[in-house]
Every structure is written in structure tokens, then in C-alpha cells.
Design an enzyme around this catalytic site. Structure first.
Site, short mmCIF file in Angstrom:
data_model
loop_
_atom_site.label_atom_id
_atom_site.label_comp_id
_atom_site.label_asym_id
_atom_site.label_seq_id
_atom_site.Cartn_x
_atom_site.Cartn_y
_atom_site.Cartn_z
N ASP A 126 -6.96 4.30 -4.48
CA ASP A 126 -7.65 4.13 -3.19
C ASP A 126 -8.32 5.50 -2.95
O ASP A 126 -8.54 6.26 -3.91
CB ASP A 126 -6.65 3.76 -2.08
CG ASP A 126 -7.33 3.28 -0.80
OD1 ASP A 126 -7.75 2.13 -0.75
OD2 ASP A 126 -7.44 4.07 0.17
N LYS A 178 0.86 -1.19 0.00
CA LYS A 178 0.00 0.00 0.00
C LYS A 178 0.89 1.23 0.00
O LYS A 178 2.01 1.19 0.49
CB LYS A 178 -0.88 0.03 1.25
CG LYS A 178 -2.13 0.87 1.11
CD LYS A 178 -3.26 0.08 0.47
CE LYS A 178 -4.48 0.91 0.20
NZ LYS A 178 -5.62 0.05 -0.17
O1 2IT Z 1 -8.13 -1.46 -0.78
C1 2IT Z 1 -8.01 -1.96 -1.90
O2 2IT Z 1 -8.08 -3.19 -2.08
C2 2IT Z 1 -7.76 -1.07 -3.05
N1 2IT Z 1 -7.69 0.13 -2.85
C3 2IT Z 1 -7.55 -1.64 -4.42
C4 2IT Z 1 -6.16 -2.11 -4.58
C5 2IT Z 1 -5.78 -2.54 -5.98
O3 2IT Z 1 -4.60 -2.84 -6.16
O4 2IT Z 1 -6.63 -2.58 -6.87
#
Ligand code: 2IT
Length: 447
Positions: A166, A126
Site C-alpha cells: 500500500d 489491512k
Molecule cells: O488498497 C488496496 O486494495 C491495496 N493496497 C492492495 C491490497 C492487496 O492485497 O493487493
């Protein structure tokens, strides 16, 4: 094994006392793993928990950019590469003033188990920045995204780490970041997901988190011999996730009565459907971060500075942010006859709220299962990029549905209790953990 878990948690608290969100997420998962640790002492012998709670790598950097008045601004950028046991790091980027290392570590940690549940080969990561998109011009957003990518590009790649969106990062931001990545590297490949369909994106990715959440809740309803038909649904948020959830829930015969923003919530007794759902996208595009204009436009009720959980509903789906539904909210929901609370947001419920729901035998769907459709469809975007082919909307949607159904089955397998109650929290945590833990055993103590 309780002792082992307590020890790992105590060590973590000692090392990172200020990282409250990360500690909350770690404790929530570790505590529910006790049954599986008892059955498999090898996990303790191999120190799997101690290894899992430490990110493999954390990149922190400065993001200087120039605003429209010509003034230099400085933000902080992060990428937490948490676990690559089952695939390249995968997870979104969040741009919000509340972003700290603690927030991104909690999100990255959740992502490990969520991505494992999708059954696709994706590790957990993340990233993001404390940049506040609110009130920024399009040019400011572009300059910020370009500066952010000027550092991030050194640490990502289609087989290494694949970021996505996100909170605060949607199609526009992905476009500006991808453009800069392409300019810096001269490569056109699947390094980001959530791309526009014009240059490598996947159909259904914008809808996927909301659709997936509703598919999951539909499976929860089926375990009670029920369906969405005629149900009243309360949603929070008004972004991409709430939009997709409202579309699919309405399509399945439910009435969505609330959305919310930092300014308060909208109660629309007539139901948020059709053009009203599309209006959410317009509202989001203004960059003002408020929902009150909906009330003026459609003649609905606006309740300032409150959350929607006081409204009578059958199903509540938090779609905004972490800890947005507390113990008191859960009590109110249960008293009002709400049978299902399913997190489309990450860690939407506080630990107290989860306890209230479990205690009252209401069904609680944790984010790492309920909202996994977003990252799952990112995984499908990666597959299409690797093949240099595009699937139709129907093909992607069908695969998304299959993945959500499979995640639900996993939760039932590992979470069904003696009295038949399905503890989805336990099911999702154990189901997500096993694949990662066994991979770590097979790969040796390199991670
Ligand atoms: O919290 C999540 O799973 C997302 N923001 C999507 C992450 C993604 O790599 O599509």
C-alpha cells in the site's frame, strides 16, 4: 431500518470515539445498506452489522530497528484481520507516519467489501506501521522490513492472511519482508502478493490498480455513450497507482495533465505521457516524497502546497490518500465541467465531496469499486502461486479487465436510481455486502 443503522453507529461512536477515519468509513457503508436491510430483515435478526464492524482479530506489536547512525528506533506495527467470511484475510500494508489503528481499521473495513466485489475468495484485512520511509537509506528500509516481519510472520500464511503493498510499501519492501519470512519459516509460498516476477510474482500486478481504475472509468464513460478519447484527466499522487492510471488513460487517448505530492502539484499542459510517466518511478525511488523536480526536468508548471482539483478537467482520479478531495474541491471540479470523479485512492473523497457530486449528478466512483483491480490482481497472483504456474501479461490483463467490468455491472445493478442516474456508492456497498452477509449467515455466529 434507519433506526437500526443509527443504533449501530451510535454504539460504535461510543466505543471508538477517537477513530475518526474508521467511523467515517463505517457510516458511509452502513447508511447506504438501508434498502437491502429493509428487504432482508434476517440481517438485522442475525446482527450482521454489529458483527461486521468489529474486526475478528487485531495484532499490535513493537518494531525495534537500528538506523544508520547506530541509534535504536521504535515503531508500532499492526495487522487488522477484519473479516474472513469469504476467504483468507487479504489487504495491503501501509508504512506512513500517519498510520494509526483508526486508519488501518478504515482500510480493513473497506477491504471487506472491495474484495467481495472482485468475486475472488478473499476476506478483508489491512496492516502497516507508523514508520516513515521518507529519507531512509536502502539499508534502513531493509532492517525495518526485517524487524516488522519478525513479528508479523506468526500471524500470516497463504491460507490465513496474505498481505501486500500500500502507501510506502512497494516491490522493494515486499522483497525484504518476503526474504525474512522465508528465512523464518523455511517456506516459499504465496504468503505475500506484489512479489517480484523472479520469485513468484504476477505480471501486471504493478500496473493493476491504475489499469483497473481506468478500465472502470471507461465503463462509466460508456454509460454516457462516451470514451477516454480526447479527455483531459487530472490525477493526484505520483506513486504506483498514478503511474498505472497515467499509462492506461494515455493509451486510451486521454491527456493526463496533473500529478501531485505532499509539496504541491504539477500542471503539464502538454500531457504526462511516454518517458514522463516512467520518470514517476524514478521520482518515487528517490524516497524524497516530492514532485517539484518534474517541473524542472520537463519545463512544466509547479504549484506549491495545492491540490490539482482547481485545474479544468473532464475526469478527476484521486490516486494519493484518504480525504484528499473535499467539498470545495468537488464544487470547483463540477463548475469546471468535470463529469466523473473516480477514487483510485481509498476513501479519497470526503463525505461532503460525495454529496456535492451526487447533488450535481456528476458520476462518483468509490474506491472500493474503482481501485479493486489491485487486490483482484493480487488474487490472481495467489491463484498462480497455488498452481505453481505463471500466466502471460495478456492473460492477467484480460482477467483484470473482466473483473473490473463485472464490478461495474454490479454497481449498475444495485445502484441505478429511478431517474437512471447510477449511484455507484450505493451499488458498490450493497453489491459487496450481500455476499459477505450471506456467507456469515451460512457459517453461523462464529464471526
Ligand atoms: O488498497 C488496496 O486494495 C491495496 N493496497 C492492495 C491490497 C492487496 O492485497 O493487493
Amino acid at each position: 431500518m434507519q433506526h437500526y443503522v443509527d443504533e449501530v453507529v451510535r454504539d460504535l461512536e461510543k466505543r471508538y470515539p477517537e477513530q475518526v477515519e474508521f467511523l467515517q468509513a463505517a457510516k458511509e457503508v452502513l447508511q447506504s445498506l438501508i434498502p437491502v436491510l429493509e428487504e432482508n430483515p434476517v440481517y438485522r435478526d442475525a446482527k450482521i452489522l454489529e458483527r461486521l464492524v468489529e474486526p475478528e482479530r487485531t495484532v499490535m506489536f513493537k518494531v525495534p530497528w537500528v538506523d544508520d547512525r547506530g541509534e535504536i528506533q521504535i515503531n508500532r506495527g499492526f495487522r487488522v484481520q477484519f473479516s474472513s467470511a469469504i476467504g483468507p484475510y487479504k489487504g495491503g500494508l501501509r508504512f506512513h507516519p500517519s498510520v494509526t489503528l483508526s486508519i488501518l481499521k478504515f482500510l480493513g473495513f473497506e477491504q471487506i467489501f472491495k474484495n467481495s466485489l472482485t468475486s475472488l475468495p478473499m476476506g478483508g484485512g489491512k496492516g502497516g506501521s507508523d514508520f516513515n520511509p521518507k529519507g531512509k537509506s536502502d539499508n534502513e528500509i531493509m532492517r525495518f522490513c526485517q524487524s516488522f516481519m519478525m513479528e508479523l510472520y506468526k500471524h500470516i500464511g497463504p491460507e490465513m492472511d496474505v498481505p501486500a503493498g500500500d502507501i510506502g510499501v512497494g516491490g522493494r519492501e515486499i522483497g525484504y519482508m518476503y526474504g525474512m519470512y522465508k528465512r523464518l519459516t523455511n517456506q516459499h509460498h504465496g504468503v505475500l502478493t506484489g512479489k517480484s516476477i523472479l520469485w513468484g510474482g504476477s505480471l501486471i500486478r504493478p500496473e493493476a490498480t491504475g489499469y483497473g481504475a481506468v478500465y472502470f472509468v471507461d465503463e462509466m464513460l460508456k454509460t454516457m455513450g462516451d470514451s477516454f478519447q480526447g479527455k483531459t484527466v487530472a490525477l493526484s499522487g505520483f506513486g504506483n497507482v498514478a503511474w498505472g492510471a497515467a499509462l492506461k488513460a494515455t493509451e486510451l487517448g486521454a491527456k493526463v495533465v496533473t500529478i501531485s505530492g505532499p509539496d504541491g502539484y504539477i500542471y503539464d499542459e502538454a500531457g504526462i505521457s511516454g518517458e514522463k510517466i516512467e520518470y514517476l518511478l524514478e521520482l518515487r525511488a528517490t524516497n524524497n516524497d516530492i514532485v517539484s523536480p518534474y517541473a524542472e526536468k520537463f519545463g512544466a508548471k509547479f504549484v506549491a502546497n495545492k491540490r490539482p482539483w482547481e485545474v479544468k478537467c473532464d475526469i478527476a482520479i484521486p490516486c494519493a490518500t484518504q480525504n484528499e478531495l473535499g467539498g470545495k474541491d468537488a464544487e470547483t471540479l463540477v463548475q469546471n465541467g468535470c463529469k466523473i470523479v473516480a477514487e483510485a485512492s481509498n476513501m479519497g473523497c470526503t463525505p461532503e465531496a460525495i454529496d456535492v457530486l451526487h447533488h450535481n449528478k456528476a458520476l462518483y466512483g468509490p474506491g472500493k469499486a474503482v481501485n479493486a483491480g489491485g487486490v483482484a490482481t493480487s488474487g490472481l497472483e495467489m491463484s498462480q502461486n497455488a498452481m505453481k504456474l505463471n500466466w502471460t501479461a495478456e492473460e492477467v490483463d484480460q482477467k483484470l479487465f473482466g473483473i473490473m467490468k463485472n464490478i461495474h455491472d454490479t454497481c449498475v445493478k444495485y445502484g441505478t436510481e429511478a431517474d437512471g442516474y447510477i449511484n455507484y456508492q450505493k451499488g458498490a456497498n450493497i453489491g459487496g455486502f450481500i455476499k459477505v452477509a450471506n456467507s456469515m449467515l451460512e457459517l453461523g455466529y462464529v464471526l
